[in-house]
Design an enzyme around this catalytic site. Sequence first.
Site, mmCIF file in Angstrom:
data_model
loop_
_atom_site.group_PDB
_atom_site.id
_atom_site.type_symbol
_atom_site.label_atom_id
_atom_site.label_comp_id
_atom_site.label_asym_id
_atom_site.label_seq_id
_atom_site.Cartn_x
_atom_site.Cartn_y
_atom_site.Cartn_z
ATOM 1 N N ARG A 99 0.791 -1.233 0.000
ATOM 2 C CA ARG A 99 0.000 0.000 0.000
ATOM 3 C C ARG A 99 0.824 1.284 0.000
ATOM 4 O O ARG A 99 0.249 2.363 0.089
ATOM 5 C CB ARG A 99 -0.978 0.039 1.182
ATOM 6 C CG ARG A 99 -2.022 -1.081 1.158
ATOM 7 C CD ARG A 99 -2.991 -0.914 0.021
ATOM 8 N NE ARG A 99 -4.090 -1.871 0.105
ATOM 9 C CZ ARG A 99 -4.479 -2.665 -0.905
ATOM 10 N NH1 ARG A 99 -3.859 -2.597 -2.080
ATOM 11 N NH2 ARG A 99 -5.484 -3.495 -0.757
ATOM 12 N N ASP A 134 -1.289 -6.383 -11.450
ATOM 13 C CA ASP A 134 -2.176 -7.062 -10.498
ATOM 14 C C ASP A 134 -3.173 -6.119 -9.840
ATOM 15 O O ASP A 134 -2.855 -4.993 -9.477
ATOM 16 C CB ASP A 134 -1.374 -7.743 -9.393
ATOM 17 C CG ASP A 134 -2.291 -8.464 -8.423
ATOM 18 O OD1 ASP A 134 -2.889 -9.467 -8.832
ATOM 19 O OD2 ASP A 134 -2.452 -7.988 -7.289
ATOM 20 N N HIS A 174 -2.909 -15.875 -7.936
ATOM 21 C CA HIS A 174 -4.167 -16.295 -7.300
ATOM 22 C C HIS A 174 -5.118 -17.154 -8.153
ATOM 23 O O HIS A 174 -6.220 -16.752 -8.494
ATOM 24 C CB HIS A 174 -4.942 -15.107 -6.717
ATOM 25 C CG HIS A 174 -5.061 -13.883 -7.606
ATOM 26 N ND1 HIS A 174 -5.520 -13.935 -8.895
ATOM 27 C CD2 HIS A 174 -4.803 -12.578 -7.349
ATOM 28 C CE1 HIS A 174 -5.533 -12.714 -9.396
ATOM 29 N NE2 HIS A 174 -5.090 -11.875 -8.482
ATOM 30 N N ASN A 193 -11.029 -10.672 -4.716
ATOM 31 C CA ASN A 193 -11.069 -10.997 -6.133
ATOM 32 C C ASN A 193 -9.759 -11.652 -6.535
ATOM 33 O O ASN A 193 -8.718 -11.055 -6.332
ATOM 34 C CB ASN A 193 -11.297 -9.728 -6.961
ATOM 35 C CG ASN A 193 -11.505 -10.041 -8.423
ATOM 36 O OD1 ASN A 193 -11.933 -11.128 -8.774
ATOM 37 N ND2 ASN A 193 -11.177 -9.108 -9.297
ATOM 38 N N ASP A 229 -1.619 -12.785 -1.383
ATOM 39 C CA ASP A 229 -2.385 -11.648 -1.914
ATOM 40 C C ASP A 229 -2.821 -10.745 -0.753
ATOM 41 O O ASP A 229 -3.957 -10.257 -0.718
ATOM 42 C CB ASP A 229 -3.587 -12.121 -2.733
ATOM 43 C CG ASP A 229 -4.176 -11.000 -3.593
ATOM 44 O OD1 ASP A 229 -3.649 -9.869 -3.554
ATOM 45 O OD2 ASP A 229 -5.170 -11.265 -4.295
ATOM 46 N N GLY A 262 -10.495 -7.822 -1.164
ATOM 47 C CA GLY A 262 -9.163 -8.055 -0.611
ATOM 48 C C GLY A 262 -9.157 -8.406 0.861
ATOM 49 O O GLY A 262 -9.950 -7.873 1.640
#
Lengths: 330, 439
Positions: free
Chosen positions: B76, B164, B244, B290, B317, B336
Amino acid sequence: MNKNLLSINDLSREEIESILVTAAKDFLELPKRDIKKVPTLRGRTVIDLFYEKSTRTSTSFELAGKRLSADVINVKADSSAMGKGESLKDTVLTLNAYGPDIIVIRHPHVGAPAFIARYTDAHVINAGDGKGGHPTQCLLDIFSLKQEYGELDGLKVAMVGDILHSRVARSNIAGFRKMGMEVTLIAPPPLLPRGVESLGAEVAYSLDALAGVDVVYLLRMQKERHGDSGMIPSLREYIARYCVGRRHISGDQRVLHPGPINRGVEIEAELADSGENLILQQVEAGLAVRMAIMYRIIVDSAAASAEALEAGAAGEDRADADIKNIRAVG
Amino acid sequence: MKATIAKKGTKATMTIRDAHLFDPVQGLDTVTDVVLEKGMIARIGKSAGGGKDGRVLKADGRLLLPGFVDPHVHLRAPGREDEEDIASGTRAAASGGYVAVCAMPNTDPVADNAAVLQSLIEQAEAEAVVRVAFMGAISHGLDGERLSDMWDLADAGAVAFTDDGSPVDSGGLLRAAFRAAELVGLPLSLHCEDRTLSDRGHMNEGGVSAELGLAGIPCVAETAAVARDLDIAVFEGARVHVAHVSCAGSLGIIRAARDRGATITCEATPHHLLLSDEAVRGLDTGFKMNPPLRGEDDRRALVAALAGGTIDCIGTDHAPHAGQEKEVPFEEAPFGVIGLETAFAMLYTELVEDGDVPLETLVTAMSANPARAFGLPLPAIAEGEEANLCLVDTEQEFNIEPDRFRSKSRNTPFAGRRVKGQVRLTIAAGRVAFREENV
């Protein structure tokens, strides 16, 4: 009844029947009297929190609350603080501070009623959550059918139209089955959800399947939810195959529709105006049933807490703990 | 410098006594002592004695594993440091036994040019307690239309390229990216999704979504994209990592592309291996991500594919989200969940203890395989190697308590689970990155 009415699955068959008896016995005849008000919920506060456009449901809830002598406040999304960036959680915490007894919520998203129930001590009634459910519509439909048919066990119902986008379909399949009815869904494949078999209804693609049923339940075509590319080849082709008219209805079949109706799309105008449909009876039933729900949700829980008091300290502790939990979550 | 870590603190000098050394790559499965000197594994063997000036840590037979490597985390930074930053994200990683993580470039600004990447590397050199490898974006601003500064990114230290969070919608752009990546010898990590098929969905499309009334994301949104993307990869002879994987149908496509000679690695997340869409019934936004949680058949197929080797990496993830963003109705919540601090314990408890996946397979998928896929230093328990290890307790049960996470975010689907496999100590690049109290 439980503390909240979030889903039709919150109610047993016995509870549904008992609510409908209350509606028929205490409230159905009220609109025919000169004085249309009873003092049942005097001093109680009902907040109708509507985040989606609604005419009949919001009118029906408002009138139901007022005729029960509750103080009714309507909060509509377009005039609320929602437009100022306030979250649903904060809106509900704020409303809760006024000490409402009931919050009725209509919201575009599935699960919003259960979500707000975490942040308020008030009884929460789901007046439609996205494509999720519409339990009060289901109850009033069962009421209308009961008035018309008396016995519901074994009654065959076809639900026709835009099943995919319909919260009414979701609640009514569950509710009708709970009452012993058999449900067939009639729609083209694009308007049926994948995994439809898990809903517990038969599926047919053609109006021919109307032949074997007692009740024809029409659903509105929700074009606004179909996206840009569309889900069906064209509305014209849909209407040619799925618009129900008098010629599709045989003698003793009755037609229901939750409204608003789109004349010429899912229902031909002539059928909409004919005596074969129960559409206006549904609206009348809606008022009585919603009065019964609001009354029972308050009275049953008062009875439950009285029982808890009688049960002694343990009950009080539980009630205290509940209140603390609510505060902690808040 | 491909994977960066802050060079602060001293390198570990200690003796780890009576540890159960378990390193499948080294063929190591024995209870003995390990002596670390200045961050290096000096000696392995019984009665090796105390290190010269180091202290002794009694492992009492607990597992000493090669440290984990996560091929897929969202730190982030820059842009959403309220949700996570390099310091908090790597501390979370260390407490989960990780010694290295690959950070995704879907930040604000996007890591699509050397300047952003360089500043991230500098930040990691100042703050990171485990190695951080950065991936660069495939497309400029993740717009899916123009290639990013791929060659500059590679020179600046990117270990791979990915968009991604978003798929590369255009087959033409994807092909161009494969060809550009060939010059610098880096792989692409692909988020495979046909957005015209997943359109406005919130959860797996199936019986549960039909009952709830939520718009679905069908498996074919993933499998159709995996098929197309891998076809292009095979055609270009490119190296590719599939991020993923969530659907059974993707597995056969991956195997088929490997049979055609493509070099493909792929990852599954702990949540896709352990949860199905039944978990979404309560509409808890902690279960929204997702790709979405799939059906139980898909979940079982993923577990079998991990055990059988088709899935060769575990990627968490790790996707931190602020509390207020997840405290909303399901359809309003962002996709998420976080995973760094729960991955090993959840997978060990649910898959290894139950006999579905051998421990050596899990450890290799969490360490050596992702390290190799992205060219990171291989964590190895061997004399002369830099210490990249973690000590885990597979006896003591504990509860997963989000309030104790080192991550800034709490959006885990595993809150309250009772598990085994708590990480007691992590040594990353020779330094103690995490140490449980009273160890």
